[in-house]
Design a protein around this motif. Structure first.
Motif: not given
Length: 420
Positions: A113-121, A151-157
């Protein structure tokens, strides 16, 4: 594509080019190269509850890479590469590698995984057996990123569980996650929100290497709550929904913002035999302003929220932050609500100076651990990597003699602690 949708089965596309967004509506095994240049359209959509395997694939997207929201999803993704691309519109973050809702079985193994916002289950619907569970193993991950192009963001994991409850056989293991400052924006790398295992089969988070958890500008931002692993998140007085029944062990957590490993809600969670190392500084000498504490167990909710039987022991910690006057100090542990409240002797606080070289040594230790246990992270070119040797061969850090002597006395060593 029309033939595929009518017949299901196996599908393979050319390795030289990418095809447009792809819909899987029948069970089967699928290999190919798929992309989406629209943040609102997933590169791959799984729209069947029949078992689906995606393998030997390359997937890139300006939004979600793989979306699986059909109730009863049963999905395996293995030996595949996922690349997040700059979103196609403002106020939209990089896309999840996998966004799965109302699933019954998820297996992710040997992926990159490269430059994704991860895995959401979210919202497990399986039969609570070990055959319908979650396995996230042997993956290699770079730069989990919740930033937007403007320039914004969301909380990701890297991994986010949301209302995944009463699941047996969950395992998050042998993953390598490296987030670079200014190239990533992850909250906790692994977070369990109102999710739980069972008393006879706790969720297992083990033998992962997690490096980096920073706000967008780590040299100046202090309003940041991210870190390594939060085993219990989400306050509730509902026993069915409360976080619980988890074990985290043999993980390496390096340079992770606000905390290394913590429990802030729930019950029956323990973490042990982990290594948490944080020098407090970036490679260019910049101090990370959000640094706080290595490990903690502290209730974050109100009086009626469920919080009991949470333990931390046999962890090795060396965590640096700064005092209010700017002096360098250690803040390894904070355990006000642990089962053994404020018993810091249960963990080892490294007595020597923690530096960037200490962090680099931890990665060498991890690589050695992979090698001696015969473990490969990331894609394996279609071949199966060997399973870890049983029992696990632990690798001890190689320290100068004077440091070995100090470690032997570490339990009697105490450093300044500050509350969260």
């Amino acid at each position: 594509m029309l033939l595929l949708l009518l017949t299901g089965g196996a599908y393979t596309s050319s390795a030289q080019d990418y095809q447009g967004p792809f819909v899987i509506s029948r069970g089967g095994t699928y290999s190919g190269n798929w992309e989406s240049n629209d943040s609102n359209t997933p590169a791959v959509s799984v729209e069947t509850s029949e078992p689906v395997i995606i393998e030997n694939a390359n997937i890139r997207s300006r939004g979600i890479l793989i979306r699986a929201h059909t109730p009863g999803i049963n999905l395996t993704v293995r030996n595949s590469n996922g690349y997040g691309m700059t979103p196609s519109q403002d106020n939209v973050r990089y896309g999840r590698f996998l966004d799965a809702n109302n699933f019954k079985n998820i297996r992710l193994e040997h992926n990159y995984l490269d430059h994704t916002s991860g895995i959401y289950l979210a919202h497990y619907q399986g039969n609570q057996s070990g055959n319908e569970t979650v396995k996230i193993v042997y993956n290699k991950v770079s730069n989990i990123d919740g930033r937007t192009r403007n320039g914004g963001m969301e909380r990701v994991q890297f991994v986010q569980f949301n209302s995944v409850r009463h699941v047996r056989g969950v395992e998050i293991a042998w993953n390598q996650v490296i987030n670079e400052p200014y190239k990533s924006r992850v909250e906790e790398n692994v977070n369990f929100y109102l999710s739980n295992g069972t008393s006879d089969s706790p969720m297992l988070i083990h033998n992962n290497y997690i490096q980096g958890a920073y706000p967008s500008n780590p040299g100046s931002e202090t309003d940041y709550g991210g870190g390594g692993i939060n085993m219990g998140d989400g306050n509730t007085s509902d026993m069915d929904a409360a976080p619980g029944f988890m074990k985290a062990f043999d993980n390496h957590i390096v340079s992770t913002g606000t905390q290394g490993i913590c429990v802030s809600a729930g019950h029956d969670m323990e973490f042990y035999n982990n290594r948490i190392i944080n020098s407090g500084y970036l490679a260019d000498g910049t101090y990370i302003r959000c640094n706080n504490v290595g490990i903690y167990i502290m209730k974050s909710g109100g009086s009626n929220d469920i919080f009991y039987n949470n333990r931390a022991y046999n962890n090795t910690v060396g965590y640096v932050n700064r005092s209010t006057n700017g002096d360098r100090q250690r803040n390894d542990q904070y355990l006000p609500d642990a089962n053994e409240r404020h018993n810091y002797s249960l963990n080892v606080e490294l007595p020597f100076l923690i530096t960037r070289d200490t962090e680099k040594a931890e990665y060498v230790l991890w690589e050695t651990k992979l090698r001696v246990n015969g473990v490969v992270v990331g894609p394996t070119s279609g071949s199966s990597a060997p399973a870890p040797l049983q029992p696990l061969l632990r690798v001890q850090p190689l320290l100068p003699l004077q440091h070995q002597i100090q470690v032997a006395a570490a339990k009697s060593y105490r450093v300044a602690r500050t509350s969260l």
